[in-house]
Design a protein around this motif. Structure first.
Motif, PDB file in Angstrom:
ATOM      1  N   ALA A  75      56.287  63.801 -22.763  1.00  0.00           N
ATOM      2  CA  ALA A  75      57.598  63.840 -22.116  1.00  0.00           C
ATOM      3  C   ALA A  75      57.494  64.205 -20.633  1.00  0.00           C
ATOM      4  O   ALA A  75      58.423  63.967 -19.858  1.00  0.00           O
ATOM      5  CB  ALA A  75      58.498  64.845 -22.839  1.00  0.00           C
ATOM      6  N   LYS A  76      56.340  64.798 -20.211  1.00  0.00           N
ATOM      7  CA  LYS A  76      56.146  65.146 -18.811  1.00  0.00           C
ATOM      8  C   LYS A  76      55.713  63.956 -17.974  1.00  0.00           C
ATOM      9  O   LYS A  76      55.665  64.052 -16.740  1.00  0.00           O
ATOM     10  CB  LYS A  76      55.094  66.260 -18.698  1.00  0.00           C
ATOM     11  CG  LYS A  76      55.512  67.571 -19.364  1.00  0.00           C
ATOM     12  CD  LYS A  76      54.438  68.634 -19.211  1.00  0.00           C
ATOM     13  CE  LYS A  76      54.850  69.919 -19.909  1.00  0.00           C
ATOM     14  NZ  LYS A  76      56.017  70.556 -19.274  1.00  0.00           N
ATOM     15  N   ASP A  77      55.379  62.841 -18.640  1.00  0.00           N
ATOM     16  CA  ASP A  77      54.947  61.640 -17.930  1.00  0.00           C
ATOM     17  C   ASP A  77      56.126  60.681 -17.817  1.00  0.00           C
ATOM     18  O   ASP A  77      56.638  60.185 -18.823  1.00  0.00           O
ATOM     19  CB  ASP A  77      53.782  60.995 -18.671  1.00  0.00           C
ATOM     20  CG  ASP A  77      53.201  59.810 -17.917  1.00  0.00           C
ATOM     21  OD1 ASP A  77      53.606  59.599 -16.749  1.00  0.00           O
ATOM     22  OD2 ASP A  77      52.348  59.098 -18.479  1.00  0.00           O
ATOM     23  N   GLY A  78      56.549  60.413 -16.597  1.00  0.00           N
ATOM     24  CA  GLY A  78      57.692  59.524 -16.383  1.00  0.00           C
ATOM     25  C   GLY A  78      57.458  58.128 -16.893  1.00  0.00           C
ATOM     26  O   GLY A  78      58.399  57.432 -17.319  1.00  0.00           O
ATOM     27  N   GLU A  79      56.212  57.683 -16.872  1.00  0.00           N
ATOM     28  CA  GLU A  79      55.927  56.321 -17.327  1.00  0.00           C
ATOM     29  C   GLU A  79      56.133  56.171 -18.823  1.00  0.00           C
ATOM     30  O   GLU A  79      56.272  55.050 -19.332  1.00  0.00           O
ATOM     31  CB  GLU A  79      54.486  55.951 -16.966  1.00  0.00           C
ATOM     32  CG  GLU A  79      54.249  55.864 -15.458  1.00  0.00           C
ATOM     33  CD  GLU A  79      52.831  55.447 -15.142  1.00  0.00           C
ATOM     34  OE1 GLU A  79      52.051  55.251 -16.107  1.00  0.00           O
ATOM     35  OE2 GLU A  79      52.501  55.318 -13.945  1.00  0.00           O
ATOM     36  N   GLU A  80      56.097  57.253 -19.583  1.00  0.00           N
ATOM     37  CA  GLU A  80      56.289  57.198 -21.031  1.00  0.00           C
ATOM     38  C   GLU A  80      57.768  57.173 -21.419  1.00  0.00           C
ATOM     39  O   GLU A  80      58.103  56.888 -22.560  1.00  0.00           O
ATOM     40  CB  GLU A  80      55.615  58.403 -21.697  1.00  0.00           C
ATOM     41  CG  GLU A  80      54.110  58.359 -21.683  1.00  0.00           C
ATOM     42  CD  GLU A  80      53.572  57.228 -22.551  1.00  0.00           C
ATOM     43  OE1 GLU A  80      54.146  56.950 -23.619  1.00  0.00           O
ATOM     44  OE2 GLU A  80      52.556  56.605 -22.140  1.00  0.00           O
ATOM     45  N   MET A  81      58.633  57.475 -20.457  1.00  0.00           N
ATOM     46  CA  MET A  81      60.069  57.461 -20.744  1.00  0.00           C
ATOM     47  C   MET A  81      60.615  56.062 -20.444  1.00  0.00           C
ATOM     48  O   MET A  81      61.162  55.793 -19.373  1.00  0.00           O
ATOM     49  CB  MET A  81      60.792  58.520 -19.902  1.00  0.00           C
ATOM     50  CG  MET A  81      60.164  59.917 -19.995  1.00  0.00           C
ATOM     51  SD  MET A  81      60.047  60.536 -21.682  1.00  0.00           S
ATOM     52  CE  MET A  81      61.767  60.838 -22.029  1.00  0.00           C
ATOM     53  N   LYS A  82      60.436  55.163 -21.395  1.00  0.00           N
ATOM     54  CA  LYS A  82      60.785  53.754 -21.211  1.00  0.00           C
ATOM     55  C   LYS A  82      62.179  53.495 -21.764  1.00  0.00           C
ATOM     56  O   LYS A  82      62.373  53.356 -22.973  1.00  0.00           O
ATOM     57  CB  LYS A  82      59.755  52.866 -21.901  1.00  0.00           C
ATOM     58  CG  LYS A  82      58.342  53.056 -21.349  1.00  0.00           C
ATOM     59  CD  LYS A  82      57.314  52.169 -22.058  1.00  0.00           C
ATOM     60  CE  LYS A  82      55.927  52.375 -21.505  1.00  0.00           C
ATOM     61  NZ  LYS A  82      54.919  51.530 -22.177  1.00  0.00           N
ATOM     62  N   TYR A  94      47.961  64.947 -15.801  1.00  0.00           N
ATOM     63  CA  TYR A  94      48.949  65.961 -15.430  1.00  0.00           C
ATOM     64  C   TYR A  94      48.268  67.175 -14.788  1.00  0.00           C
ATOM     65  O   TYR A  94      48.719  67.685 -13.744  1.00  0.00           O
ATOM     66  CB  TYR A  94      49.722  66.394 -16.679  1.00  0.00           C
ATOM     67  CG  TYR A  94      50.636  67.575 -16.463  1.00  0.00           C
ATOM     68  CD1 TYR A  94      51.872  67.414 -15.838  1.00  0.00           C
ATOM     69  CD2 TYR A  94      50.267  68.848 -16.886  1.00  0.00           C
ATOM     70  CE1 TYR A  94      52.717  68.499 -15.637  1.00  0.00           C
ATOM     71  CE2 TYR A  94      51.099  69.940 -16.688  1.00  0.00           C
ATOM     72  CZ  TYR A  94      52.328  69.755 -16.068  1.00  0.00           C
ATOM     73  OH  TYR A  94      53.158  70.830 -15.860  1.00  0.00           O
ATOM     74  N   ASP A 116      47.051  66.222 -11.292  1.00  0.00           N
ATOM     75  CA  ASP A 116      48.166  66.190 -10.337  1.00  0.00           C
ATOM     76  C   ASP A 116      48.637  67.603  -9.998  1.00  0.00           C
ATOM     77  O   ASP A 116      48.964  67.906  -8.836  1.00  0.00           O
ATOM     78  CB  ASP A 116      49.339  65.381 -10.907  1.00  0.00           C
ATOM     79  CG  ASP A 116      48.985  63.907 -11.064  1.00  0.00           C
ATOM     80  OD1 ASP A 116      48.011  63.460 -10.436  1.00  0.00           O
ATOM     81  OD2 ASP A 116      49.688  63.218 -11.831  1.00  0.00           O
TER      82      ASP A 116
END
Length: 479
Positions: free
Chosen positions: A57-64, A90, A93
């Motif tokens: 959930a912390k990865d924006g690319e996974e929120m499709k 993560y 970064d």
């Protein structure tokens, strides 16, 4: 094939039934264990998926958004691998972000220190005023009488001051003063010599204050019989003027008596020394070597008995009291004479202990030489430090941290090239330790006393090394 009896077949039958029952019991047990393990695995998988989902959930690319995409539909092993990749990225970064934040914080710290130093410099300038000859005398009238104990209490509470040095210093002193001209001098040796000098001074003070007795009167009569009128004249000049160098003494003799040679003056000084009235010493500084004379305790008593007045404090003793040792003190005097020859300063002062620069409540700065001159915006100030390269790095950092609160341009004059190079190394270490960002608009200049003679001290090209910390911690070699 032999026939099998009924009893044998019956036994085999019972054995088979017994084994079948054992297998059924073992199968039931295994099934129970398997069901338990299956329940535990389902719990583990559920918790693992929840953990993976929290990380993903912390990865924006996974929120499709708008896509049929569900983490629950991904096989657990693939989900774990995907989560591991996202977690590592993560962390990477986050580490980079922390580095950027630390860098920004360090830049802010240096910027704050630089601004604080600039503010303190402005406050110091306002509080200390411009010390021209006129307003300096006026300010001294309004100032409390110099109290060495009060100044000493300020130094003792200064966190920048070296405590070991303060244990051997009884009067206000600038930390880390040197006694030898060679940069290879050991600090402990310098301290030991300073201690011996103070013990000698104390011994002379005790002898000076001891009352004259019968033995002294006999000694006075004996000395009076040995001395001629010319030798009494030299003793009177030394006691009246406080002159210590032979050249100064000889010049004063020539003013009062023209028909005399230097050899006669030198012979008379030697006679006074042999009678125990004068102390004799050779002082070696970079530009020259010279002889100094000053009254011994016996010479002071003889003078006082003869002329009914106490002799003035000799230049030699005044310099040692101000700068701890004659080599450093006369080096500062020579630098002062070089600055005076430039005819560009309104005031030049090399005795600043009684008028230290008050930086903050518990921090003061005592410059070796303080000058005022007329600048574009009126009276301005400039400071010079005569350094022989005998500071430890810690003490040197402490000194520069005080200096930068008083002035924007830090000037160091050394006795020779070796000392200049050592000072440069310490300046570089100070810049690295403090950070270039905290030294904005700051400049450090280093040169030798010979190279400063007859040049314009305000121009950077006349200094051997010039540091501009904002640009580099390496110096620009000029000469």
């Amino acid at each position: 094939m032999p026939e099998v009896s009924y009893s044998q077949l019956l036994n085999q039958y019972h054995t088979a039934i017994s084994k079948a029952q054992n297998y059924q019991e073992e199968l039931a047990k295994k099934k129970e264990q398997w069901e338990k393990r299956e329940r535990e695995f389902n719990i583990t998988e559920k918790l693992t998926r929840e953990l993976c989902e929290d990380i993903l959930a912390k990865d924006g690319e996974e929120m499709k958004l708008g896509e049929e995409y569900s983490w629950s539909s991904i096989p657990i092993n693939k989900l774990i691998k995907k989560t591991g990749d996202v977690f590592r990225q993560y962390n990477s970064d986050r580490t980079e972000l922390e580095k950027k934040l630390m860098k920004t914080a360090e830049e802010r710290r240096q910027q704050i220190e630089s601004l604080q130093d600039q503010i303190i410099r402005m406050k110091t300038k306002d509080s200390n005023g411009d010390f021209s000859t006129e307003n300096k005398s006026a300010s001294l009238k309004n100032k409390e009488e110099y109290d060495p104990k009060k100044i000493q209490s300020v130094i003792s509470t200064d966190t920048d001051t070296n405590i070991d040095e303060q244990s051997i210093i009884n009067d206000m002193e600038e930390d880390g003063q040197i006694i030898q001209i060679t940069p290879s001098s050991i600090a402990s040796t310098t301290h030991q010599k300073n201690i011996r000098a103070r013990q000698k001074s104390k011994k002379r003070e005790n002898a000076r204050n001891s009352p004259a007795d019968g033995s002294f009167m006999l000694m006075f009569q004996e000395v009076e019989e040995k001395m001629n009128e010319f030798e009494w004249g030299i003793l009177k000049i030394i006691g009246e003027t406080g002159y210590s160098t032979f050249e100064d003494i000889a010049s004063e003799v020539f003013k009062r008596k023209t028909d005399v040679s230097k050899n006669r003056i030198r012979t008379s000084c030697e006679n006074l020394k042999n009678m125990g009235l004068l102390h004799y010493e050779i002082i070696k500084i970079p530009v020259k070597s010279f002889a100094v004379y000053y009254l011994e305790a016996l010479g002071e008593k003889i003078y006082e008995k003869k002329y009914r007045e106490k002799p003035v404090l000799s230049e030699y003793e005044r310099i040692v009291k101000e700068h701890d040792n004659p080599v450093h003190g006369y080096g500062i005097k020579e630098l002062r004479l070089i600055l005076e020859e430039m005819n560009c300063f309104t005031t030049i002062c090399d005795e600043n202990r009684k008028n230290p620069v008050q930086i903050e409540k518990n921090i003061i700065y005592v410059p070796d030489i303080f000058c005022t001159f007329t600048g574009k915006k009126g009276q301005a100030r400039i400071y010079f430090e005569y350094e022989c390269g005998n500071h430890t790095q810690t003490d040197f950092n402490s000194k520069l941290n005080r200096m930068v609160k008083v002035m924007r341009v830090l000037n160091f004059v050394t006795p020779n090239i070796d000392a200049a190079e050592k000072i440069c190394e310490q300046v570089k270490n100070w810049i690295k330790n403090r950070g270039a960002g905290s030294l904005k608009k700051t400049k450090v200049r280093v040169t030798t006393i010979r190279q400063l003679k007859g040049v314009n001290v305000f121009k950077d090209e006349n200094w051997r090394y010039v540091f501009i910390p904002e640009k580099s911690c390496e110096p620009t070699s000029q000469l």
